[in-house]
Structure formats: C-alpha cells, structure tokens
Write a protein that holds these residues in place. Structure first.
Motif: not given
Length: 452
Positions: A87-93, A371-375, A439-446
């Motif tokens: 559910a968490i895929r990035g450092n969103r504060g 793995w995927e990374f959203h930054e 996941n609408k909050d963590w898309p990977l467009l490719a």
C-alpha cells in the motif's frame, strides 16, 4: 490439591510453555550500506559487535531490502508484499508530521504475532502512518512503541519530542542541543522491553535511525578518534554513528544473554536500503556499497542488496554463509513459521526458516524478485536467477529500455548485455508488467498506461 498450589503449578506451566516459543529480534539499520560493516570488507569503520554477530550465525550475501528508500521498504517488511503490491510505495509525507499510512486492510506480521500471544515492541523510526491515522504502530500490532512517528523529523537526533505509543514525549532539546540524543533514549527503551518480557515470547522490531542523515553524534562518541584519523567532520560523524550502532547491537546481544534468552531467541540484523549521500554522507569515501553499483534511491545492487545476519544458538550454524536469494517480504512467513503459526497465504514472501536451519533444499524459492520505485521519474527492477533487469524513467518515457546484467560474472553491474539476450529482456519485461498491481496513488505509466 490446594487451590494455591494448583494455581502455582498452572502458572509455572504456562510460563514454561511461553518460554518455549522463540523470541524474535529484528535489528534494522537506517541507510547502512552493504560494505559499511567489517565482515563485508569495511576498512575505515569499526564494527566489532556486528562482525561478531556474523561469526555467531549465518550471513547472507544476496539478500535484499523492500526497495531503495525508507517507507516502502519498511512497508514491504511489515506486510510481506513487494513494492508492486504494498500500500506504501514511496516516501510521501504529511504535515505537520508523518507519512502516507498503511490502511486498515494491510495486515502486518506484528498483528499476527500479537494475536498469537507475543509481546510486540517497536523502537526507533516508524514512517508508516501519521499520528491518528490507520497506520500508527498501535493499530498495526505493536503494544509498545517508542521513537519517531515521522521519518522526516527523524533526520534530527536532538528533537523536541518523540512518541510513546500515542502520547507525545517532550524533550529538553530546544535550548540545549546536546541534552538528549534520541538514538540513546530509544535504545534504552528497547533494552527495558527485553527485561520486561523475559517470561513470555516477544517480537522486538528495532528500527534504529543510525546512520541516516543528519550526521550528528553526542560528545561521548568516538567522533574525536575518527576526526583525528579522517580530518573531515562529516566522515568522522558518519563513522562514529555506525560505530555507535555497532555498540547498540552488542548491548542487545548481551541483554538477551543476561536474561537467559540466548538459546530461545532469533536475532536478525539488516538495513532498510543502501547508503545515503545526504547531509555530508560520502559512500564513495567509505566504499559503503562494497563491490556493488549504486546507493540509496538506486535499484542497482548497491541501493537494495543489504548486509543480513541471522543468529539462533543451537539452530543456526555459527559462521555459516548463504547465497540464498531473498528479500524483506520473506520475513513475514519466516516469523510465522518460527512462532509455529500457520503461514498467511495472500503475501509475496516465502519462509526462509529451512535455509536458516541448514536445509535450503526444502525451502521454496522465488521465481524472481521485483522492485519498483516512485521517485526520480520512476524505476523498476527484477532479479531472475543470475540476471538483473533495471528500467529507468518509467513515468516519463514510453516503453523505456531495460538494462540487463549478469550478476554471476558482473556483480557490479558495469556491462549492459541487453542487446545480446533479447529473450531474457522480454521475460523480465513480462515479469515487471505482471508484478505491478495498479494503484491510483502509485501509478507506473510505462506499466499501466504507456504514452503513445
């Protein structure tokens, strides 16, 4: 039989039964690189306790974090899911403090252990839900929590407050910077948790903040010694922070042994991601990634392959080395199997307990790791046998190319051999597409919706 005597017998039997169930201690360093410890070749920083831990148990040479930054890596660890499913895929504060929360639907290993009679404690940095959210430690299986709710505030080792469960603990640091070093205070609470729970099985999650930036150490550290050696304040501070972490590891080990818990306690040591370059960090100077390419925020090996040690006297062979390929999402089912609990099905991890016990042939292996990374414009990686595929810029480039490395002959990922192995590249691309759950909050467009 007299009622008092019967009660005493029953209580004693319950205590003995509880003590037969293994304790689990997971020590998680923060931004410690694969090469930052002595047993992996570090020459400039002293880590005698961590090195001793490696001689007491099994060290893994190819074990991976959840991803290459704090929050999603820890979410993977807690939920048993890789970052294509967490559910968490990035450092969103969130303001004024905290991060994107684990939802009610996210089951953690702490919750499972707690429901099965374990005392559960988390000490250090949380980063999986802002105060009052669905993701705070108390709602995710931890009875005892002391430390930072927010990983951003954890950059300061002299904060004006920490958290004890849901309560603020104010600290006198606003005027006198060097009055309370947070890492020491957190560590003392962790040692007390061990003492307080000696008569029942416990799960202790030690999410230490060292050696994450900022580079700050108190006056009683070995900073002066390192400064004389390196003549650079940032280098000295980083080395002193790693050495202080090493001291904590030694004190945890002694605390377990002093309580007579050594033979019944599984101790694990690892790090949440690769070494950092923030706040004066200098992984090149310390050779912090060892022979590996990359640092924190990279999905190359240096950003995600971590030091990993497992110690369990009488169960794990001292001085053993394993090249078993696993990752943070394997901790969830491993801890369930250690505790004698039926393993949860809807997760990505497999138990590595057979590997720890010297029976790797009975362990279920991953077809591949993902793995995927959203930054940094989005990144993906797959480890499949000896092959490693890395894809960059997945959120800004239509169908970006996949780099391919043969880790057997090129562990430093210096030679991209994608052109020579198009069939392998196609398979890894398929793995990437299958592993990312929309996941609408963590898309990977490719992966979800490539640009035309």
């Amino acid at each position: 039989m007299k009622p008092i005597l019967l009660l005493l017998i029953l209580t004693t039997a319950q205590t003995l039964f509880a003590q037969q169930r293994p304790n689990i201690i997971l020590i998680l360093a923060d931004d410690l690189g694969y090469g930052d410890v002595g047993y992996e070749g570090q020459q400039k920083i002293h880590t005698p306790n961590i090195d001793r831990l490696a001689t007491l148990g099994m060290r893994f040479t190819q074990f991976y974090a959840g991803t290459s930054v704090c929050a999603p890596s820890r979410a993977s660890l807690m939920t048993g899911r890789h970052t294509g499913h967490t559910a968490i895929r990035g450092n969103r504060g969130y303001q004024p403090e905290g991060q994107y929360p684990l939802p009610d639907s996210s089951l953690t290993i702490a919750t499972v252990l707690q429901k099965n009679g374990y005392a559960t404690g988390a000490f250090g940095k949380w980063g999986l839900g802002y105060p009052g959210s669905t993701g705070i430690p108390g709602k995710k299986g931890f009875t005892d929590f002391f430390g930072y709710n927010c990983q951003t505030l954890a950059h300061n080792y002299y904060p004006d407050h920490l958290w004890a469960n849901d309560s603020l603990v104010h600290l006198p640091n606003s005027k006198n910077k060097d009055s309370v070093y947070s890492a020491d205070l957190i560590h003392r609470h962790a040692l007390e948790f061990i003492r307080r729970n000696r008569s029942r099985p416990f799960f202790l999650y030690l999410a230490y903040t060292l050696p994450h930036a900022e580079l700050q150490v108190p006056h009683d550290s070995v900073y002066a010694n390192y400064l004389a050696e390196f003549r650079d304040a940032h280098h000295a501070a980083y080395a002193a922070m790693v050495t202080r972490l090493d001291r904590y590891v030694g004190e945890i080990l002694r605390g377990v042994q002093a309580g007579g818990l050594g033979a019944n306690t599984l101790i694990l040591f690892t790090s949440d991601n690769g070494p950092h370059r923030e706040g004066g960090g200098d992984p090149a100077f310390f050779h912090s990634s060892g022979p590996l390419r990359g640092i924190k925020r990279d999905l190359y090996e240096g950003g995600i392959r971590e030091p990993f040690i497992a110690v369990w006297p009488g169960k794990i062979t001292p001085g053993a080395t394993s090249n078993w390929t696993g990752a943070f999402w394997d901790f969830f089912p491993t801890f369930e199997q250690v505790a004698g609990i039926p393993t949860t099905k809807a997760i990505d991890g497999f138990s590595i307990l057979p590997v720890l016990l010297g029976r790797p042939q009975t362990a279920k292996a991953h077809d591949y790791l993902y793995w995927e990374f959203h930054e940094n414009n989005g990144r993906q990686a797959v480890r499949w046998g000896k092959w490693k595929g890395v894809r960059l810029d997945v959120n800004i480039v239509a169908d970006p190319p996949i780099e391919l490395y043969d880790l057997e002959t090129d562990p430093g990922e210096q030679k991209n051999v994608a052109a020579q192995h198009p069939d392998i590249v196609r398979q890894i691309k398929t793995d990437m597409q299958e592993s990312h759950r929309s996941n609408k909050d963590w898309p990977l467009l490719a992966t979800e919706n490539p640009k035309p």
